[in-house]
Design an enzyme around this catalytic site. Sequence first.
Site, PDB file in Angstrom:
ATOM      1  N   HIS A 234       0.858  -1.192   0.000  1.00  0.00           N
ATOM      2  CA  HIS A 234       0.000   0.000   0.000  1.00  0.00           C
ATOM      3  C   HIS A 234       0.886   1.231   0.000  1.00  0.00           C
ATOM      4  CE1 HIS A 234      -3.145   2.822   1.163  1.00  0.00           C
ATOM      5  NE2 HIS A 234      -3.992   1.892   0.793  1.00  0.00           N
TER       6      HIS A 234
ATOM      7  N   ASP B 251      -8.076  -4.896  -0.413  1.00  0.00           N
ATOM      8  CA  ASP B 251      -8.529  -5.722  -1.546  1.00  0.00           C
ATOM      9  C   ASP B 251      -8.202  -7.199  -1.392  1.00  0.00           C
ATOM     10  OD1 ASP B 251      -7.558  -2.883  -3.320  1.00  0.00           O
ATOM     11  OD2 ASP B 251      -9.619  -3.591  -3.137  1.00  0.00           O
TER      12      ASP B 251
HETATM   13  C1  SDX Z   1      -6.033   0.484  -3.001  1.00  0.00           C
HETATM   14  O1  SDX Z   1      -4.152   4.837  -1.777  1.00  0.00           O
HETATM   15  C2  SDX Z   1      -5.150   4.248  -1.269  1.00  0.00           C
HETATM   16  O2  SDX Z   1      -5.610   4.580  -0.189  1.00  0.00           O
HETATM   17  C3  SDX Z   1      -5.747   3.118  -2.104  1.00  0.00           C
HETATM   18  C4  SDX Z   1      -6.813   2.280  -1.426  1.00  0.00           C
HETATM   19  C5  SDX Z   1      -8.081   3.077  -1.180  1.00  0.00           C
HETATM   20  O3  SDX Z   1      -8.831   2.706  -0.258  1.00  0.00           O
HETATM   21  O4  SDX Z   1      -8.379   4.015  -1.980  1.00  0.00           O
HETATM   22  O5  SDX Z   1      -6.331   1.779  -0.189  1.00  0.00           O
HETATM   23  C6  SDX Z   1      -7.211   1.107  -2.322  1.00  0.00           C
HETATM   24  O6  SDX Z   1      -5.713   0.888  -4.103  1.00  0.00           O
HETATM   25  C7  SDX Z   1      -5.240  -0.570  -2.278  1.00  0.00           C
HETATM   26  C8  SDX Z   1      -3.997  -1.074  -3.095  1.00  0.00           C
HETATM   27  C9  SDX Z   1      -4.491  -2.110  -4.100  1.00  0.00           C
HETATM   28  N1  SDX Z   1      -3.409  -2.482  -5.028  1.00  0.00           N
HETATM   29  C10 SDX Z   1      -2.823  -3.691  -4.957  1.00  0.00           C
HETATM   30  O7  SDX Z   1      -3.057  -4.540  -4.105  1.00  0.00           O
HETATM   31  C11 SDX Z   1      -1.820  -3.952  -6.091  1.00  0.00           C
HETATM   32  C12 SDX Z   1      -0.567  -4.612  -5.516  1.00  0.00           C
HETATM   33  N2  SDX Z   1       0.166  -3.621  -4.740  1.00  0.00           N
HETATM   34  C13 SDX Z   1       1.146  -2.831  -5.411  1.00  0.00           C
HETATM   35  O8  SDX Z   1       1.162  -2.754  -6.764  1.00  0.00           O
HETATM   36  C14 SDX Z   1       1.725  -1.672  -4.599  1.00  0.00           C
HETATM   37  O9  SDX Z   1       1.929  -2.136  -3.332  1.00  0.00           O
HETATM   38  C15 SDX Z   1       0.925  -0.384  -4.564  1.00  0.00           C
HETATM   39  C16 SDX Z   1       0.644   0.108  -5.939  1.00  0.00           C
HETATM   40  C17 SDX Z   1      -0.336  -0.584  -3.824  1.00  0.00           C
HETATM   41  C18 SDX Z   1       1.772   0.653  -3.813  1.00  0.00           C
HETATM   42  O10 SDX Z   1       2.903   0.858  -4.584  1.00  0.00           O
HETATM   43  P1  SDX Z   1       3.985   1.981  -4.163  1.00  0.00           P
HETATM   44  O11 SDX Z   1       3.653   2.667  -2.901  1.00  0.00           O
HETATM   45  O12 SDX Z   1       4.228   2.826  -5.365  1.00  0.00           O
HETATM   46  O13 SDX Z   1       5.202   1.095  -3.789  1.00  0.00           O
HETATM   47  P2  SDX Z   1       6.208   0.547  -4.837  1.00  0.00           P
HETATM   48  O14 SDX Z   1       5.482   0.040  -6.048  1.00  0.00           O
HETATM   49  O15 SDX Z   1       7.259   1.575  -5.020  1.00  0.00           O
HETATM   50  O16 SDX Z   1       6.790  -0.749  -4.072  1.00  0.00           O
HETATM   51  C19 SDX Z   1       7.855  -0.621  -3.122  1.00  0.00           C
HETATM   52  C20 SDX Z   1       8.608  -1.959  -3.226  1.00  0.00           C
HETATM   53  C21 SDX Z   1       9.060  -2.285  -4.651  1.00  0.00           C
HETATM   54  O17 SDX Z   1      10.178  -3.148  -4.546  1.00  0.00           O
HETATM   55  P3  SDX Z   1      11.683  -2.493  -4.636  1.00  0.00           P
HETATM   56  O18 SDX Z   1      11.718  -1.674  -5.928  1.00  0.00           O
HETATM   57  O19 SDX Z   1      11.822  -1.640  -3.397  1.00  0.00           O
HETATM   58  O20 SDX Z   1      12.594  -3.692  -4.677  1.00  0.00           O
HETATM   59  O21 SDX Z   1       7.727  -3.036  -2.844  1.00  0.00           O
HETATM   60  C22 SDX Z   1       7.530  -3.894  -3.972  1.00  0.00           C
HETATM   61  C23 SDX Z   1       7.923  -3.103  -5.203  1.00  0.00           C
HETATM   62  O22 SDX Z   1       8.348  -3.982  -6.247  1.00  0.00           O
HETATM   63  N3  SDX Z   1       6.087  -4.232  -3.988  1.00  0.00           N
HETATM   64  C24 SDX Z   1       5.606  -5.450  -4.242  1.00  0.00           C
HETATM   65  C25 SDX Z   1       4.216  -5.327  -4.094  1.00  0.00           C
HETATM   66  N4  SDX Z   1       3.901  -4.061  -3.778  1.00  0.00           N
HETATM   67  C26 SDX Z   1       5.077  -3.389  -3.711  1.00  0.00           C
HETATM   68  N5  SDX Z   1       6.232  -6.623  -4.588  1.00  0.00           N
HETATM   69  C27 SDX Z   1       5.403  -7.688  -4.782  1.00  0.00           C
HETATM   70  N6  SDX Z   1       4.037  -7.644  -4.645  1.00  0.00           N
HETATM   71  C28 SDX Z   1       3.432  -6.485  -4.318  1.00  0.00           C
HETATM   72  N7  SDX Z   1       2.108  -6.443  -4.200  1.00  0.00           N
END
Ligand code: SDX
Length: 428
Positions: free
Chosen positions: A307, A364
Site C-alpha cells: 500500500h 482488496d
Molecule cells: C487500493 O491509496 C489508497 O488509499 C488506495 C486504497 C483506497 O482505499 O483508496 O487503499 C485502495 O488501491 C489498495 C492497493 C491495491 N493495489 C494492490 O493490491 C496492487 C498490488 N500492490 C502494489 O502494486 C503496490 O503495493 C501499490 C501500488 C499498492 C503501492 O505501490 P507503491 O507505494 O508505489 O510502492 P512501490 O510500487 O514503489 O513498491 C515498493 C517496493 C518495490 O520493490 P523495490 O523496488 O523496493 O525492490 O515493494 C515492492 C515493489 O516492487 N512491492 C511489491 C508489491 N507491492 C510493492 N512486490 C510484490 N508484490 C506487491 N504487491
Amino acid sequence: MADTAQLKIGDKTYDLPVIEGTEGEKAIDISKLRDQSGYVTLDIGYKNTGATKSAITFLDGEVGILKYRGYPIEQLAEKSTFVEVAYLLIYGDLPSAEQLKNFELEISRHTLVHEDMKKFFDGFPSGSHPMGQLSSLIGALAAFNPASLKQSLSAEEVNLEIIKLIAKMSTIVSWIYKKSLGHPVIYPRNQYDYVTNFMHMTFGQRTEEVEIDPVVVSAMNKLLILHADHEQNCSTSTVRIVGSSDANLYASISAGISALWGPLHGGANQAVIEMLQKIKEDGGDTDKWIAKAKDKNDPFRLMGFGHRVYKNFDPRAKIIKKACDDILEKLGINDETLEIAKKLEEVALHDPYFVERKLYPNVDFYSGIIYTALGFPTDMFTVLFALGRLPGWIAQWKEMKANKEPIGRPRQIYVGATDKNYTDIKNR
Ligand code: SDX
C-alpha cells in the site's frame, strides 16, 4: 514545534511556514516557494506531497489507524450502516434519528433512473467491463440532470444532485449486473433500506419474491462502510482535481470511477481473486507464487498486498478477514481460495522481502472472497468498491468546493529538446 522551516539555496535562506494538523501531522507550506525562490519541488507520484487540508478522513499508515470524521473504522464497521456513514462523511457528523430518516427518505425518492438510460445499457457490447459501463453511465446522468451543469449552484441544488447520485448509483450498479446476465432489470422498492434494496435489485427475480438474507445485508453494509473513504488516494485525488475545474459532480465522479478501475488501485480486488484462482488451478503452491512476486524479472505481483501509505496492517483488511470467516461459516461455504489467501498471508508476513518493504494485506486482499460468497461475479468487484467509495468521493468534492480551492495545476521540470528549428520534410 518550529512554526517555520528554513530552506537554504546558495547564499539565500527562505522561511517556509510549518503547519500541524489536528492529529499531529506536520507539513511545510510551499505555496509561495516559486514566487520567493523561482524553485518548484518535484515529487513524482506525490509520495511526500499534501494536496489539501481535509477534515474528512484521517489515516496513520505506520500504525494502521483509519477514522472517518474522527470515528474509528472499527466502531463504524461494527455498529453503523452504510447510509449513516455516508451522512457522516458528507455532512460532517453522525445524524440524529430524524436526520437519518429524512436522508433515507430523500434517497428513496430518487432511486429510479430515466427510462431513456436503458438505451445506454443496450449500447454496450455484451461482456463489456462493468467499470467502463459505470463510468459512462454516471457521466451520462449529467445529461438527464441538466440543472447540475448550472454554474454556482445553491447549497440546496448541490445537495439535490448529491442525493440523486447516491440513490441512482445503486440502481445503475444492479442494472449493470442484471444486463450482464441478460435478465430483466428489477426496479427499486422503496420500502427496503438502501442496502437491502440494492441486493434485491441485484439478486431478486421478477418472477418471484426473493427473501434477502439479513446476514448478507449486514456483510454488504460492512464492506461498503470499509470502502467509503480513504483520504487523498488516486481516485479521490482525481475527483478533486476534475471538480476543481468546476466540472459538474457527475463528471467528477465518473472520472474517479475510471481512476479506481486500475489494477493497482480499486481493480486489485478483481486481480486478487483472479490470482488466487490461478494459484488454485496451478495446484496451490503458495511458495512458488511468493517466489514469483519477489523475482524482479517476473512481472507478477502479489495482488492485494502492499500500500502507498499503510506500512502496517490495513485496518480494513483485518476487519474483512474476520468478516470472511463469519460470512462463509454462516452461509456454510467452504472456499478454497480463502485458505490459499491465508497461506499466502502467513508466508508473506514472515518473508524478509515483504517484511523489509512493509508489505501487508490491504483492503482488496480478502474483499473479493466475501463478494464471491455473496454471489457477485469477479468483474463486479471494483464496481462494488466504487459504490462504497461514492460518499467519500462526494464528501471530498464538496469540501474542495466549500474551501474554494483553486483549479489543480501541478508544475513540472522540462527535460525535453531545446532550441529546435522547423525543417522541410524533404530535408529530414
Ligand atoms: C487500493 O491509496 C489508497 O488509499 C488506495 C486504497 C483506497 O482505499 O483508496 O487503499 C485502495 O488501491 C489498495 C492497493 C491495491 N493495489 C494492490 O493490491 C496492487 C498490488 N500492490 C502494489 O502494486 C503496490 O503495493 C501499490 C501500488 C499498492 C503501492 O505501490 P507503491 O507505494 O508505489 O510502492 P512501490 O510500487 O514503489 O513498491 C515498493 C517496493 C518495490 O520493490 P523495490 O523496488 O523496493 O525492490 O515493494 C515492492 C515493489 O516492487 N512491492 C511489491 C508489491 N507491492 C510493492 N512486490 C510484490 N508484490 C506487491 N504487491
